[in-house]
Scaffold this motif. Sequence first.
Motif, PDB file in Angstrom:
ATOM      1  N   VAL A 205      19.858 105.044  27.570  1.00 43.53           N
ATOM      2  CA  VAL A 205      19.984 105.189  26.121  1.00 43.53           C
ATOM      3  C   VAL A 205      19.301 103.997  25.459  1.00 43.53           C
ATOM      4  CG1 VAL A 205      21.587 105.351  24.174  1.00 43.53           C
ATOM      5  CG2 VAL A 205      22.162 106.435  26.343  1.00 43.53           C
ATOM      6  N   GLU A 206      18.420 104.280  24.522  1.00 41.56           N
ATOM      7  CA  GLU A 206      17.717 103.214  23.818  1.00 41.56           C
ATOM      8  C   GLU A 206      18.665 102.555  22.823  1.00 41.56           C
ATOM      9  OE1 GLU A 206      13.329 102.509  21.957  1.00 41.56           O
ATOM     10  OE2 GLU A 206      14.251 104.446  21.625  1.00 41.56           O
ATOM     11  N   GLU A 207      18.902 101.246  22.994  1.00 37.84           N
ATOM     12  CA  GLU A 207      19.784 100.502  22.097  1.00 37.84           C
ATOM     13  C   GLU A 207      19.013  99.847  20.964  1.00 37.84           C
ATOM     14  OE1 GLU A 207      21.866  97.885  24.865  1.00 37.84           O
ATOM     15  OE2 GLU A 207      23.584  99.224  24.663  1.00 37.84           O
ATOM     16  N   GLU A 208      17.766  99.508  21.235  1.00 38.42           N
ATOM     17  CA  GLU A 208      16.862  98.912  20.250  1.00 38.42           C
ATOM     18  C   GLU A 208      15.463  99.326  20.664  1.00 38.42           C
ATOM     19  OE1 GLU A 208      16.127  94.491  21.913  1.00 38.42           O
ATOM     20  OE2 GLU A 208      18.121  94.851  21.120  1.00 38.42           O
ATOM     21  N   PRO A 209      14.488  99.249  19.807  1.00 34.87           N
ATOM     22  CA  PRO A 209      13.139  99.671  20.189  1.00 34.87           C
ATOM     23  C   PRO A 209      12.667  99.003  21.481  1.00 34.87           C
ATOM     24  CG  PRO A 209      13.228  99.269  17.833  1.00 34.87           C
ATOM     25  CD  PRO A 209      14.548  98.811  18.404  1.00 34.87           C
ATOM     26  N   GLY A 210      12.455  99.817  22.507  1.00 33.12           N
ATOM     27  CA  GLY A 210      11.991  99.312  23.790  1.00 33.12           C
ATOM     28  C   GLY A 210      13.067  98.736  24.681  1.00 33.12           C
ATOM     29  N   GLY A 211      14.329  98.702  24.233  1.00 32.94           N
ATOM     30  CA  GLY A 211      15.425  98.156  25.027  1.00 32.94           C
ATOM     31  C   GLY A 211      16.426  99.240  25.383  1.00 32.94           C
ATOM     32  N   PHE A 212      16.636  99.463  26.671  1.00 28.56           N
ATOM     33  CA  PHE A 212      17.500 100.538  27.142  1.00 28.56           C
ATOM     34  C   PHE A 212      18.733 100.010  27.861  1.00 28.56           C
ATOM     35  CE2 PHE A 212      13.624 102.816  26.453  1.00 28.56           C
ATOM     36  CZ  PHE A 212      14.015 104.112  26.156  1.00 28.56           C
ATOM     37  N   ALA A 213      19.862 100.683  27.636  1.00 32.05           N
ATOM     38  CA  ALA A 213      21.055 100.490  28.452  1.00 32.05           C
ATOM     39  C   ALA A 213      20.996 101.598  29.510  1.00 32.05           C
ATOM     40  CB  ALA A 213      22.317 100.626  27.610  1.00 32.05           C
ATOM     41  N   VAL A 214      21.215 101.231  30.757  1.00 35.35           N
ATOM     42  CA  VAL A 214      21.055 102.188  31.838  1.00 35.35           C
ATOM     43  C   VAL A 214      22.356 102.269  32.642  1.00 35.35           C
ATOM     44  CG1 VAL A 214      19.802 102.717  33.957  1.00 35.35           C
ATOM     45  CG2 VAL A 214      18.583 101.768  32.003  1.00 35.35           C
ATOM     46  N   GLY A 215      22.773 103.489  32.921  1.00 36.32           N
ATOM     47  CA  GLY A 215      23.912 103.738  33.790  1.00 36.32           C
ATOM     48  C   GLY A 215      23.448 104.585  34.970  1.00 36.32           C
ATOM     49  N   VAL A 216      24.019 104.354  36.132  1.00 38.44           N
ATOM     50  CA  VAL A 216      23.652 105.122  37.315  1.00 38.44           C
ATOM     51  C   VAL A 216      24.926 105.618  37.983  1.00 38.44           C
ATOM     52  CG1 VAL A 216      23.494 103.064  38.767  1.00 38.44           C
ATOM     53  CG2 VAL A 216      22.254 105.116  39.414  1.00 38.44           C
ATOM     54  N   ALA A 217      24.903 106.879  38.418  1.00 42.47           N
ATOM     55  CA  ALA A 217      26.082 107.481  39.062  1.00 42.47           C
ATOM     56  C   ALA A 217      25.667 108.195  40.338  1.00 42.47           C
ATOM     57  CB  ALA A 217      26.758 108.461  38.114  1.00 42.47           C
ATOM     58  N   ARG A 218      26.582 108.284  41.252  1.00 44.07           N
ATOM     59  CA  ARG A 218      26.338 109.022  42.485  1.00 44.07           C
ATOM     60  C   ARG A 218      26.239 110.509  42.183  1.00 44.07           C
ATOM     61  NH1 ARG A 218      29.563 106.132  47.142  1.00 44.07           N
ATOM     62  NH2 ARG A 218      29.540 108.231  48.002  1.00 44.07           N
TER      63      ARG A 218
END
Length: 60
Positions: A44-57
Amino acid sequence: MDIEIECPYCGELVTIFVDPSGGESQTYVEDCPACCRPWTIHAVEEEPGGFAVGVARQDE
């Protein structure tokens, strides 16, 4: 954009690429380059060019 994450299966720290042109919210499947098991990645983009990333099995 390269982001370092921990594999939810083997615990290996790996670098993934999130394509900023893919939109503000992205969900896709990628295999761990260390143990080859599939993850679901949600970025999910939090700011232009900055992403929060989550990973799940995949088995969750």
